[in-house]
Design a protein around this motif. Structure first.
Motif, PDB file in Angstrom:
ATOM      1  N   LEU A  56       0.859  -1.190   0.000  1.00 37.56           N
ATOM      2  CA  LEU A  56       0.000   0.000   0.000  1.00 37.56           C
ATOM      3  C   LEU A  56       0.890   1.233   0.000  1.00 37.56           C
ATOM      4  O   LEU A  56       1.928   1.258   0.662  1.00 37.56           O
ATOM      5  CB  LEU A  56      -0.875   0.040   1.260  1.00 37.56           C
ATOM      6  CG  LEU A  56      -1.804  -1.128   1.527  1.00 37.56           C
ATOM      7  CD1 LEU A  56      -2.462  -0.968   2.893  1.00 37.56           C
ATOM      8  CD2 LEU A  56      -2.861  -1.211   0.454  1.00 37.56           C
ATOM      9  N   TYR A  96       0.388   5.362   0.821  1.00 36.31           N
ATOM     10  CA  TYR A  96      -0.584   6.321   1.320  1.00 36.31           C
ATOM     11  C   TYR A  96       0.123   7.505   1.977  1.00 36.31           C
ATOM     12  O   TYR A  96       1.288   7.428   2.362  1.00 36.31           O
ATOM     13  CB  TYR A  96      -1.556   5.657   2.302  1.00 36.31           C
ATOM     14  CG  TYR A  96      -0.889   4.919   3.427  1.00 36.31           C
ATOM     15  CD1 TYR A  96      -0.642   5.528   4.648  1.00 36.31           C
ATOM     16  CD2 TYR A  96      -0.494   3.597   3.266  1.00 36.31           C
ATOM     17  CE1 TYR A  96      -0.020   4.850   5.671  1.00 36.31           C
ATOM     18  CE2 TYR A  96       0.113   2.909   4.282  1.00 36.31           C
ATOM     19  CZ  TYR A  96       0.354   3.540   5.485  1.00 36.31           C
ATOM     20  OH  TYR A  96       0.985   2.856   6.497  1.00 36.31           O
ATOM     21  N   PRO A 136      -4.321   1.984   7.440  1.00 37.35           N
ATOM     22  CA  PRO A 136      -4.326   3.401   7.082  1.00 37.35           C
ATOM     23  C   PRO A 136      -5.745   3.954   7.036  1.00 37.35           C
ATOM     24  O   PRO A 136      -6.616   3.383   6.391  1.00 37.35           O
ATOM     25  CB  PRO A 136      -3.689   3.434   5.702  1.00 37.35           C
ATOM     26  CG  PRO A 136      -3.032   2.119   5.527  1.00 37.35           C
ATOM     27  CD  PRO A 136      -3.740   1.160   6.403  1.00 37.35           C
ATOM     28  N   PRO A 173      -6.805   8.262   2.691  1.00 37.35           N
ATOM     29  CA  PRO A 173      -6.981   7.647   1.369  1.00 37.35           C
ATOM     30  C   PRO A 173      -5.696   6.963   0.898  1.00 37.35           C
ATOM     31  O   PRO A 173      -4.612   7.516   1.005  1.00 37.35           O
ATOM     32  CB  PRO A 173      -7.334   8.820   0.470  1.00 37.35           C
ATOM     33  CG  PRO A 173      -7.812   9.891   1.375  1.00 37.35           C
ATOM     34  CD  PRO A 173      -7.118   9.672   2.691  1.00 37.35           C
ATOM     35  N   ILE A 174      -5.869   5.777   0.394  1.00 40.86           N
ATOM     36  CA  ILE A 174      -4.739   5.004  -0.115  1.00 40.86           C
ATOM     37  C   ILE A 174      -4.507   5.414  -1.563  1.00 40.86           C
ATOM     38  O   ILE A 174      -5.436   5.417  -2.377  1.00 40.86           O
ATOM     39  CB  ILE A 174      -5.023   3.496   0.016  1.00 40.86           C
ATOM     40  CG1 ILE A 174      -5.176   3.138   1.488  1.00 40.86           C
ATOM     41  CG2 ILE A 174      -3.924   2.687  -0.637  1.00 40.86           C
ATOM     42  CD1 ILE A 174      -5.631   1.721   1.731  1.00 40.86           C
ATOM     43  N   LEU A 175      -3.278   5.771  -1.899  1.00 37.19           N
ATOM     44  CA  LEU A 175      -2.956   6.225  -3.250  1.00 37.19           C
ATOM     45  C   LEU A 175      -2.687   5.073  -4.208  1.00 37.19           C
ATOM     46  O   LEU A 175      -2.953   5.186  -5.398  1.00 37.19           O
ATOM     47  CB  LEU A 175      -1.725   7.137  -3.211  1.00 37.19           C
ATOM     48  CG  LEU A 175      -1.836   8.378  -2.332  1.00 37.19           C
ATOM     49  CD1 LEU A 175      -0.523   9.133  -2.329  1.00 37.19           C
ATOM     50  CD2 LEU A 175      -2.966   9.260  -2.824  1.00 37.19           C
TER      51      LEU A 175
END
Length: 186
Positions: free
Chosen positions: A91, A93, A105, A108-110
């Motif tokens: 992930l 983020y 997290p 928002p996860i990128l």
């Protein structure tokens, strides 16, 4: 007695004995080539994983610099929470503060990367399970190393230095290096 001459319509071919010898030679050569071919495929998969991990770490560093925020990359098996094994996915983020890494997290996860299960393993050299980049692109604390292994053999390593620079390389030693072990000085 003279040999009979072949005419244009007569067939010529291999005898049964000649055919059996050819098949036996092919079987032996395949038997000798398969282990090397499997090792080559495993090494190619490990190189692909090393390049993907270097790409996501460079992307995390660039995101931290451009957004002027802390950005973190952690291993993830399910695509939602941080886990332990980098070979299953990761992930990327943005972290709101410089606190300790979160297991789930909330921001928002990128980027979510899920990988199929394989024989590859990735070992992290210290107790921090994630890579964190500061707004200036630096990685905090110590150098961090990921060792990419096939079975119990280390094939390559990725090092993130304190200034945030990435270095990846194949491990070339005379003897197989056990997974996660440091390379000897030459």
């Amino acid at each position: 007695m003279p040999r009979p001459r072949r005419t244009a319509g007569s067939a010529s071919g291999l005898t049964l004995l000649e055919m059996l010898i050819v098949v036996a030679l092919l079987a032996i050569s395949c038997f000798l080539a398969v282990p090397g071919f499997i090792k080559m495929l495993d090494d190619q998969r490990a190189d692909a994983l090393r390049m993907q991990l270097m790409s996501v770490l460079a992307s995390a560093r660039n995101t931290a610099i451009t957004r002027r925020r802390y950005v973190e990359v952690c291993p993830s098996s399910d695509g939602v929470t941080c886990g332990e094994q980098w070979a299953h996915g990761w992930l990327l983020y943005v972290v709101e503060s410089s606190k300790t890494p979160r297991r789930r997290p909330s921001v928002p996860i990128l980027l979510v990367e899920q990988r199929p299960r394989s024989a590859l393993q990735v070992h992290h050299d210290n107790s921090r399970p994630a890579f964190r980049f500061r707004p200036d692109g630096r990685s905090g604390g110590l150098n961090q190393t990921l060792s990419i292994c096939v079975g119990d053999r280390t094939t390559s390593k990725i090092v993130v230095s304190i200034p945030g620079r990435l270095r990846g390389h194949r491990v070339h030693t005379r003897w197989p290096l056990p997974c996660g072990m440091k390379e000897p000085k030459e």
